[in-house]
Design a protein around this motif. Sequence first.
Motif, PDB file in Angstrom:
ATOM      1  N   GLY A 180      50.593  35.438  46.278  1.00 42.85           N
ATOM      2  CA  GLY A 180      49.851  34.451  47.058  1.00 42.85           C
ATOM      3  C   GLY A 180      48.597  33.962  46.507  1.00 42.85           C
ATOM      4  N   PHE A 181      47.644  33.484  47.357  1.00 48.91           N
ATOM      5  CA  PHE A 181      46.225  33.006  46.658  1.00 48.91           C
ATOM      6  C   PHE A 181      45.211  33.994  46.772  1.00 48.91           C
ATOM      7  CE2 PHE A 181      42.107  31.174  48.051  1.00 48.91           C
ATOM      8  CZ  PHE A 181      41.786  30.216  47.113  1.00 48.91           C
ATOM      9  N   PRO A 182      44.193  34.097  45.843  1.00 50.59           N
ATOM     10  CA  PRO A 182      44.543  33.657  44.364  1.00 50.59           C
ATOM     11  C   PRO A 182      44.811  34.724  43.562  1.00 50.59           C
ATOM     12  CG  PRO A 182      42.172  33.908  44.796  1.00 50.59           C
ATOM     13  CD  PRO A 182      42.798  34.491  45.746  1.00 50.59           C
ATOM     14  N   HIS A 183      46.050  35.316  43.676  1.00 54.53           N
ATOM     15  CA  HIS A 183      46.578  36.534  42.988  1.00 54.53           C
ATOM     16  C   HIS A 183      47.159  36.114  41.470  1.00 54.53           C
ATOM     17  CE1 HIS A 183      47.660  37.764  47.274  1.00 54.53           C
ATOM     18  NE2 HIS A 183      46.565  37.590  47.086  1.00 54.53           N
ATOM     19  N   HIS A 184      47.735  36.973  40.921  1.00 50.59           N
ATOM     20  CA  HIS A 184      48.526  36.513  39.744  1.00 50.59           C
ATOM     21  C   HIS A 184      49.768  37.558  39.902  1.00 50.59           C
ATOM     22  CE1 HIS A 184      47.213  40.350  38.044  1.00 50.59           C
ATOM     23  NE2 HIS A 184      46.086  40.004  38.024  1.00 50.59           N
ATOM     24  N   GLY A 218      47.791  27.372  37.055  1.00 48.18           N
ATOM     25  CA  GLY A 218      46.392  27.603  37.063  1.00 48.18           C
ATOM     26  C   GLY A 218      46.238  29.200  37.373  1.00 48.18           C
ATOM     27  N   LEU A 219      46.934  30.023  37.657  1.00 48.58           N
ATOM     28  CA  LEU A 219      46.496  31.510  37.878  1.00 48.58           C
ATOM     29  C   LEU A 219      47.253  32.416  36.929  1.00 48.58           C
ATOM     30  CD1 LEU A 219      46.849  30.865  41.816  1.00 48.58           C
ATOM     31  CD2 LEU A 219      44.547  31.454  40.566  1.00 48.58           C
ATOM     32  N   GLY A 220      46.678  33.537  36.875  1.00 51.24           N
ATOM     33  CA  GLY A 220      47.071  34.489  35.814  1.00 51.24           C
ATOM     34  C   GLY A 220      47.087  33.809  34.413  1.00 51.24           C
ATOM     35  N   GLU A 221      48.045  33.893  33.780  1.00 49.01           N
ATOM     36  CA  GLU A 221      48.332  33.423  32.384  1.00 49.01           C
ATOM     37  C   GLU A 221      48.885  32.097  32.363  1.00 49.01           C
ATOM     38  OE1 GLU A 221      48.977  36.683  29.104  1.00 49.01           O
ATOM     39  OE2 GLU A 221      50.911  36.299  30.313  1.00 49.01           O
ATOM     40  N   SER A 222      48.909  31.402  33.547  1.00 46.86           N
ATOM     41  CA  SER A 222      49.763  30.028  33.502  1.00 46.86           C
ATOM     42  C   SER A 222      48.570  29.302  33.447  1.00 46.86           C
ATOM     43  CB  SER A 222      50.488  30.071  34.838  1.00 46.86           C
ATOM     44  OG  SER A 222      51.924  30.730  34.888  1.00 46.86           O
ATOM     45  N   GLU A 223      48.898  28.143  32.637  1.00 45.11           N
ATOM     46  CA  GLU A 223      47.649  26.909  32.399  1.00 45.11           C
ATOM     47  C   GLU A 223      47.713  26.154  33.602  1.00 45.11           C
ATOM     48  OE1 GLU A 223      49.177  25.796  28.052  1.00 45.11           O
ATOM     49  OE2 GLU A 223      47.869  24.349  28.956  1.00 45.11           O
ATOM     50  N   SER A 240      34.120  35.570  42.094  1.00 42.04           N
ATOM     51  CA  SER A 240      33.621  36.716  42.643  1.00 42.04           C
ATOM     52  C   SER A 240      32.994  36.352  44.159  1.00 42.04           C
ATOM     53  CB  SER A 240      32.458  37.422  41.950  1.00 42.04           C
ATOM     54  OG  SER A 240      31.360  36.742  41.942  1.00 42.04           O
ATOM     55  N   GLY A 241      32.609  35.252  44.356  1.00 39.18           N
ATOM     56  CA  GLY A 241      32.196  34.743  45.820  1.00 39.18           C
ATOM     57  C   GLY A 241      33.737  34.610  46.577  1.00 39.18           C
ATOM     58  N   VAL A 242      34.490  34.001  45.844  1.00 37.61           N
ATOM     59  CA  VAL A 242      35.957  33.913  46.700  1.00 37.61           C
ATOM     60  C   VAL A 242      36.354  35.344  47.018  1.00 37.61           C
ATOM     61  CG1 VAL A 242      38.136  33.353  46.682  1.00 37.61           C
ATOM     62  CG2 VAL A 242      36.372  31.959  46.153  1.00 37.61           C
ATOM     63  N   ALA A 243      36.337  36.376  46.069  1.00 38.21           N
ATOM     64  CA  ALA A 243      37.048  37.651  46.222  1.00 38.21           C
ATOM     65  C   ALA A 243      35.999  38.158  47.587  1.00 38.21           C
ATOM     66  CB  ALA A 243      36.796  38.519  45.373  1.00 38.21           C
ATOM     67  N   ASP A 244      34.883  38.076  47.507  1.00 38.38           N
ATOM     68  CA  ASP A 244      33.938  38.909  48.446  1.00 38.38           C
ATOM     69  C   ASP A 244      34.255  38.131  49.872  1.00 38.38           C
ATOM     70  OD1 ASP A 244      32.652  40.237  46.450  1.00 38.38           O
ATOM     71  OD2 ASP A 244      30.771  39.144  46.444  1.00 38.38           O
ATOM     72  N   ALA A 245      34.397  36.885  49.808  1.00 41.50           N
ATOM     73  CA  ALA A 245      34.785  36.243  51.036  1.00 41.50           C
ATOM     74  C   ALA A 245      36.171  36.487  51.641  1.00 41.50           C
ATOM     75  CB  ALA A 245      34.745  34.769  51.061  1.00 41.50           C
ATOM     76  N   VAL A 298      38.390  29.915  38.183  1.00 39.10           N
ATOM     77  CA  VAL A 298      37.874  29.043  39.188  1.00 39.10           C
ATOM     78  C   VAL A 298      38.790  27.722  39.128  1.00 39.10           C
ATOM     79  CG1 VAL A 298      35.876  27.437  40.080  1.00 39.10           C
ATOM     80  CG2 VAL A 298      35.622  29.907  39.221  1.00 39.10           C
ATOM     81  N   SER A 299      39.306  27.176  38.082  1.00 42.65           N
ATOM     82  CA  SER A 299      39.939  25.932  38.129  1.00 42.65           C
ATOM     83  C   SER A 299      41.339  26.126  38.788  1.00 42.65           C
ATOM     84  CB  SER A 299      40.330  25.546  36.745  1.00 42.65           C
ATOM     85  OG  SER A 299      40.962  26.659  35.775  1.00 42.65           O
ATOM     86  N   GLY A 300      42.079  27.362  38.609  1.00 37.96           N
ATOM     87  CA  GLY A 300      43.274  27.676  39.381  1.00 37.96           C
ATOM     88  C   GLY A 300      42.977  27.687  40.850  1.00 37.96           C
TER      89      GLY A 300
END
Length: 264
Positions: A26-30, A54-59, A142-147, A177-179
Amino acid sequence: MLAWIHGRAVGYEDAGAGDPVVFLHGFPHHRGLWAPQVSALMDRARCITVDLRGLGESEAGQSTTMDDYADDVAALLDHLKIERAIVCGLSMGGYAAFALWRRHMARVRGLVLMDTRAGADAPEGIRKRRDMIALAQERGASGVADAMITGMVGKSTREKCPEVVDTMHAMLESAPVSGILEALHALMERPDSTPTLATITVPTLIVVGDEDVLTPVAESETMHRGIAGSRLEVIAGAGHVSNVERPAAVNHVLSEFLASFSLS
Ligand code: MLT
């Protein structure tokens, strides 16, 4: 491991032997989200976990859509020489699984729709995505994680298993952040998959935590009513990441579902 798909690196793991199962986070996991399932199921299934673009190791990509995530997964199946797989998607991974079904139906042998929904974002949801984009730009992951963390993990887990909360917070915080931004655009622009439900003709298991506040049980009931012959399992004491919060219960229903393929 890395594969080169559509000119970009895609992170994945390929573990175990048996019927291929592709796990979409899911978002924004890996892909590490699925560690409890891989360790429990690799004796009976070939477990392929993928980092979405864009997430984990994916470009990262550009202007990514759910269709792009789905096309990446189909191309990874080509790369691994897998014709058909059972596709298990949690939340955003479920939205990508719907896209995979629409675009690459022949590659899908079965579906597991976990803590997800068929509907598109309502206007209020789109407003919240825009707020999340601003938050990610201002405060980073970290802002996204907190929210997100309180909605992500169920009440029982927050009360009884703080280490699970910490693990999930660390996963959210590690997202590039880009992912995150790419995924937020894909999420807010995704189509309504409600009309897709009636087209699903493969065995489908729907799993939801009874404390999921992001994609509540009612959303799973709607999918269950819409997909002929589907099975719905409600996991007691779990929130939005039911596979991490109650791994034994989720692995049990997944094992039963996988066993049904060897009987058919
Ligand atoms: C997810 O876990 O993928 C997100 O909660 C999905 C969403 O926000 O719609």
